[in-house]
Write a protein that holds these residues in place. Structure first.
Motif, mmCIF file in Angstrom:
data_model
loop_
_atom_site.group_PDB
_atom_site.id
_atom_site.type_symbol
_atom_site.label_atom_id
_atom_site.label_comp_id
_atom_site.label_asym_id
_atom_site.label_seq_id
_atom_site.Cartn_x
_atom_site.Cartn_y
_atom_site.Cartn_z
ATOM 1 N N VAL A 62 0.847 -1.191 0.000
ATOM 2 C CA VAL A 62 0.000 0.000 0.000
ATOM 3 C C VAL A 62 0.886 1.247 0.000
ATOM 4 N N SER A 309 -5.743 -8.156 1.673
ATOM 5 C CA SER A 309 -4.725 -7.621 2.568
ATOM 6 C C SER A 309 -4.401 -8.616 3.656
ATOM 7 N N TYR A 318 -10.713 -6.189 -1.888
ATOM 8 C CA TYR A 318 -10.735 -4.825 -2.435
ATOM 9 C C TYR A 318 -10.764 -4.932 -3.955
ATOM 10 N N LEU A 363 -12.181 1.447 1.038
ATOM 11 C CA LEU A 363 -11.177 1.922 1.985
ATOM 12 C C LEU A 363 -11.828 2.503 3.238
ATOM 13 N N HIS A 366 -12.960 -0.575 5.271
ATOM 14 C CA HIS A 366 -11.829 -1.328 5.830
ATOM 15 C C HIS A 366 -10.554 -0.526 5.566
ATOM 16 N N LEU A 368 -6.863 1.008 5.340
ATOM 17 C CA LEU A 368 -5.521 0.460 5.227
ATOM 18 C C LEU A 368 -4.507 1.514 5.657
ATOM 19 N N LEU A 372 1.429 -1.619 4.110
ATOM 20 C CA LEU A 372 0.868 -2.945 4.365
ATOM 21 C C LEU A 372 1.002 -3.843 3.138
ATOM 22 N N MET A 374 -0.093 -6.642 0.377
ATOM 23 C CA MET A 374 -1.322 -6.973 -0.332
ATOM 24 C C MET A 374 -1.038 -8.094 -1.327
#
Length: 383
Positions: A62, A309, A318, A363, A366, A368, A372, A374
């Motif tokens: 991310v 994720s 996503y 987003l 949830h 982020l 992070l 993915m």
């Protein structure tokens, strides 16, 4: 003993397979191998035709276009209103700088503006005075011309008197003293005439000087008024800058996001360009997925992507789309790029970052954070 020896070879002959049986087993083994190869080829063809419509990678992270919050002015920090992890909205005050210096600068700029406006008025008044001087110099020139004419007439009269006396002196009708007196009168008249001419030249010079001063003064205010003369405009610009600096004592968030990397404390002195903190726009995150170069043949901008994720697991998906490709591989822009021209070269499959835009609504549901991990899967059949 002899019977046992005779029976043993017969048993050995019976246990050994014949050549025909060996050939049969070999054919079966080769057939089985051929069947496996054909089946594998069929599976591969079916996969290529019907199921090879996506590429995926777990080398994805991310990212975000973060904003480094900096000061635009010099001053001492009076208050810090946020800390790391604080969520902020666009326009929220993050840091306040002591405003007293900026307020003094505004007062000084206002005084400079008033001074410039008064100087314009003074210049305008000087133009009127210089214009009057030009008219007065006209009268002086006319007076000087009259003085010159008078002196010229007196000189001519003195010359005539001298000529008559010179003629009479030949016959002895007048004395030398009278002739000398007449000559002195001519000299005096000539000096007076020269003096009046000098006065006329001085009057004309004075008029030209007044006209030049008037022209120079008019050039300062020509085509302008009290609010548009250059000096006033410069002073107004300085005032606008001072007001802007006063407004900038409140350092605000440029967009919605989360504060991180706060480096400022109350009482610390800041300077223009100094990084105070970072604001991360968590509603505008994206993913950089590093695909192998061999996977990118059919990847195109606009294709749909499904992502998961490590933070939420496979239960949360996503949905995004490909928005672009990096200008080069990560190794190409490394601090110390690989020197593939050396003799120790080993071919390594390169990865190219692919930028994927995420859905802001997902987003929001949830959230982020930058960095992070993915997993990204691009649907090659989508447009």
């Amino acid at each position: 003993m002899t019977d046992a020896q005779d029976t043993l070879p017969d048993l050995q002959d019976t246990d050994q397979p014949s050549d025909q049986e060996l050939k049969s087993k070999r054919k079966k083994s080769l057939g089985f191998v051929a069947f496996i190869l054909v089946l594998a080829l069929a599976i591969y063809l079916v996969w290529q035709l019907f199921f090879n419509d996506s590429v995926s990678t777990d080398n994805a992270y991310v990212g975000a276009e973060t904003a480094s919050i900096t000061s635009m002015i010099t001053g001492q920090v009076a208050d810090v209103l946020v800390s790391d992890t604080h969520a902020v909205k666009k326009g929220d005050v993050l840091v306040r700088v002591d405003s007293r210096d900026a307020e003094i600068a505004v007062a000084q700029a206002k005084a400079e503006l008033v001074k410039a406006q008064r100087q314009y008025k003074q210049t305008q008044a000087n133009s009127s005075a210089l214009n009057s001087q030009v008219f007065v110099s006209d009268d002086g020139i006319h007076s000087a011309i009259a003085q010159v004419a008078k002196a010229k007439a007196e000189l001519d009269k003195a010359k005539d008197e001298l000529n008559r006396r010179q003629q009479l002196s030949v016959s002895g009708a007048i004395s030398k003293e009278e002739l000398s007196t007449a000559q002195s009168a001519v000299n005096n008249a000539q000096a007076g005439y020269d003096l009046t001419q000098a006065g006329l030249a001085q009057a004309k010079s004075s008029q030209k000087a007044a006209q030049s001063s008037l022209a120079a003064n008019d050039a300062l205010i020509k085509g302008a008024n009290e609010n548009s003369t250059p000096d006033v405009l410069v002073a107004q610009a300085k005032l606008n800058q001072a007001l802007l600096d006063l407004e900038r004592v409140d350092i605000k968030a440029p967009f919605d996001g989360v504060v991180t990397s706060r480096k400022i404390q109350v009482g610390q002195r800041v300077a223009p360009g100094m990084v105070l903190m970072v604001v991360v726009p968590i509603s505008q995150l994206y993913v950089d997925a590093n695909f192998k170069e061999s996977q990118l043949e059919n990847v195109r901008i606009g294709q749909k992507v499904v992502l998961t994720s490590d933070l939420y697991g496979d239960g949360v998906e996503y949905h995004g789309s490909v928005v672009g490709f990096s200008g080069g591989t990560g190794s190409a822009f490394a601090l110390i790029p690989a020197q593939n021209a050396t003799g120790n070269w080993i071919k390594v499959v390169q990865r190219l970052p692919v930028r994927i835009r995420l859905d802001p609504k997902e987003l929001a549901e949830h959230p982020l954070r930058v960095g992070l991990s993915m997993e990204a899967k691009i649907n090659l059949s989508s447009k």
